[in-house]
Design a protein around this motif. Structure first.
Motif, PDB file in Angstrom:
ATOM      1  N   UNK A   1      -6.114  -4.263 -10.786  1.00  0.00           N
ATOM      2  CA  UNK A   1      -6.712  -4.596  -9.489  1.00  0.00           C
ATOM      3  C   UNK A   1      -6.362  -3.562  -8.426  1.00  0.00           C
ATOM      4  N   UNK A   2      -5.172  -2.946  -8.529  1.00  0.00           N
ATOM      5  CA  UNK A   2      -4.765  -1.965  -7.511  1.00  0.00           C
ATOM      6  C   UNK A   2      -5.649  -0.716  -7.539  1.00  0.00           C
ATOM      7  N   UNK A   3      -5.743   0.008  -8.674  1.00  0.00           N
ATOM      8  CA  UNK A   3      -6.669   1.143  -8.692  1.00  0.00           C
ATOM      9  C   UNK A   3      -8.122   0.704  -8.577  1.00  0.00           C
ATOM     10  N   UNK A   4      -8.453  -0.491  -9.057  1.00  0.00           N
ATOM     11  CA  UNK A   4      -9.814  -0.977  -8.929  1.00  0.00           C
ATOM     12  C   UNK A   4     -10.218  -1.177  -7.479  1.00  0.00           C
ATOM     13  N   UNK A   5      -9.314  -1.739  -6.679  1.00  0.00           N
ATOM     14  CA  UNK A   5      -9.596  -1.910  -5.253  1.00  0.00           C
ATOM     15  C   UNK A   5      -9.740  -0.559  -4.558  1.00  0.00           C
ATOM     16  N   UNK A   6      -8.926   0.400  -4.976  1.00  0.00           N
ATOM     17  CA  UNK A   6      -9.045   1.754  -4.407  1.00  0.00           C
ATOM     18  C   UNK A   6     -10.399   2.367  -4.745  1.00  0.00           C
ATOM     19  N   UNK A   7     -10.844   2.177  -5.979  1.00  0.00           N
ATOM     20  CA  UNK A   7     -12.147   2.705  -6.387  1.00  0.00           C
ATOM     21  C   UNK A   7     -13.277   2.069  -5.571  1.00  0.00           C
ATOM     22  N   UNK A   8     -13.212   0.760  -5.375  1.00  0.00           N
ATOM     23  CA  UNK A   8     -14.245   0.082  -4.594  1.00  0.00           C
ATOM     24  C   UNK A   8     -14.237   0.557  -3.142  1.00  0.00           C
ATOM     25  N   UNK A   9     -13.048   0.802  -2.592  1.00  0.00           N
ATOM     26  CA  UNK A   9     -12.974   1.327  -1.222  1.00  0.00           C
ATOM     27  C   UNK A   9     -13.630   2.699  -1.147  1.00  0.00           C
ATOM     28  N   UNK A  10     -13.386   3.530  -2.146  1.00  0.00           N
ATOM     29  CA  UNK A  10     -14.004   4.861  -2.169  1.00  0.00           C
ATOM     30  C   UNK A  10     -15.528   4.756  -2.240  1.00  0.00           C
ATOM     31  N   UNK A  11     -16.018   3.863  -3.071  1.00  0.00           N
ATOM     32  CA  UNK A  11     -17.465   3.691  -3.191  1.00  0.00           C
ATOM     33  C   UNK A  11     -18.059   3.216  -1.865  1.00  0.00           C
ATOM     34  N   UNK A  12     -17.347   2.316  -1.177  1.00  0.00           N
ATOM     35  CA  UNK A  12     -17.845   1.838   0.115  1.00  0.00           C
ATOM     36  C   UNK A  12     -17.893   2.967   1.140  1.00  0.00           C
ATOM     37  N   UNK A  13     -16.896   3.872   1.086  1.00  0.00           N
ATOM     38  CA  UNK A  13     -16.908   5.022   2.002  1.00  0.00           C
ATOM     39  C   UNK A  13     -18.081   5.951   1.678  1.00  0.00           C
TER      40      UNK A  13
END
Length: 236
Positions: free
Chosen positions: A38-50
């Motif tokens: 969930x930690x790297x997954x949340x980071x990936x989703x944040x990057x996609x949102x940016x």
């Protein structure tokens, strides 16, 4: 520039995931890899949102956050996410998530194949099997914690806008690499590889010993900071 925000929280989430890996694996067995992903997954989703926000606005503004760490030394933990660091962070977090998800199947306990009538196990055999299962579970938890910590350290190297913080995260990747390779401590080749990693890390430490001397130099460690001074350089 803003105070602590999403990026610093995402970096902290990797540390939290590494710390709770033990209890998570005791409760969920090999499925713990999926939970700490969930930690790297949340980071990936944040990057996609940016990326999506930048596509809508047809521009990319650098995202900067700052956390005062040692104000008396003039040291502040600053993170800066521009277009290039966002690309690298997306790759790191995406690959880290995939590795942890793949580990669920890779470390799954294989079911024994029955080739004949099942014989009841003796008390000694049952105890030995229990110890082996506990040891295997601890190994999985250790590997999971190191993997998510490594993903967090790599993310820190990418987003930090401070030379000393980058150096600290880079050294952390060396330490975690040593521990990951050393997990197979019964293998001579793995032990040799771990020693090579530790020697490389020591070399980086010696190379930075001279410049990082707060008793002789004043700090100007922010890479994208004051335009009046050379970024990332220590000035006497």
């Amino acid at each position: 520039m803003s105070g602590p925000g999403a990026v610093l929280a995402l970096l902290a989430s990797h540390l939290l995931a590494a710390l709770v890996a033990g209890p998570v694996f005791r409760r969920f067995k090999h499925w713990g890899f999926a939970l700490i992903a969930a930690a790297p997954g949340a980071t990936f989703l944040w990057c996609i949102s940016r990326v999506l926000d930048s596509a809508r606005e047809h521009s990319m503004m650098a995202h900067v956050e700052q956390l005062s760490w040692a104000p008396s030394l003039g040291f502040e933990l600053t993170v800066r996410v521009d277009s290039f660091s966002l690309l690298i962070l997306t790759i790191i977090s995406g690959v880290g998530t995939l590795v942890l998800i793949y580990s669920v199947a890779y470390f799954a306990v294989p079911r024994p194949v029955k080739t004949g009538p099942e014989q009841p196990a003796s008390a000694a055999e049952s105890q030995e099997q229990s110890l082996e299962a506990t040891s295997a579970l601890r190994r999985k938890a250790r590997i999971g914690a190191l993997l998510v910590a490594f993903a967090g350290a790599m993310a820190g190297v990418v987003v930090c806008d401070n030379v000393l913080a980058i150096f600290m995260f880079w050294e952390l990747t060396s330490v975690i690499s040593f521990l990951l390779i050393g997990t197979e401590d019964h293998s001579p080749s793995a032990r040799a590889a771990a020693l090579r990693v530790s020697h490389d890390g020591c070399g980086w430490s010696r190379s930075a010993r001279g410049p990082c001397n707060p008793g002789q130099l004043s700090w100007n460690l922010v890479i994208g900071g004051d335009p009046g001074r050379s970024p990332g350089i220590l000035h006497p």
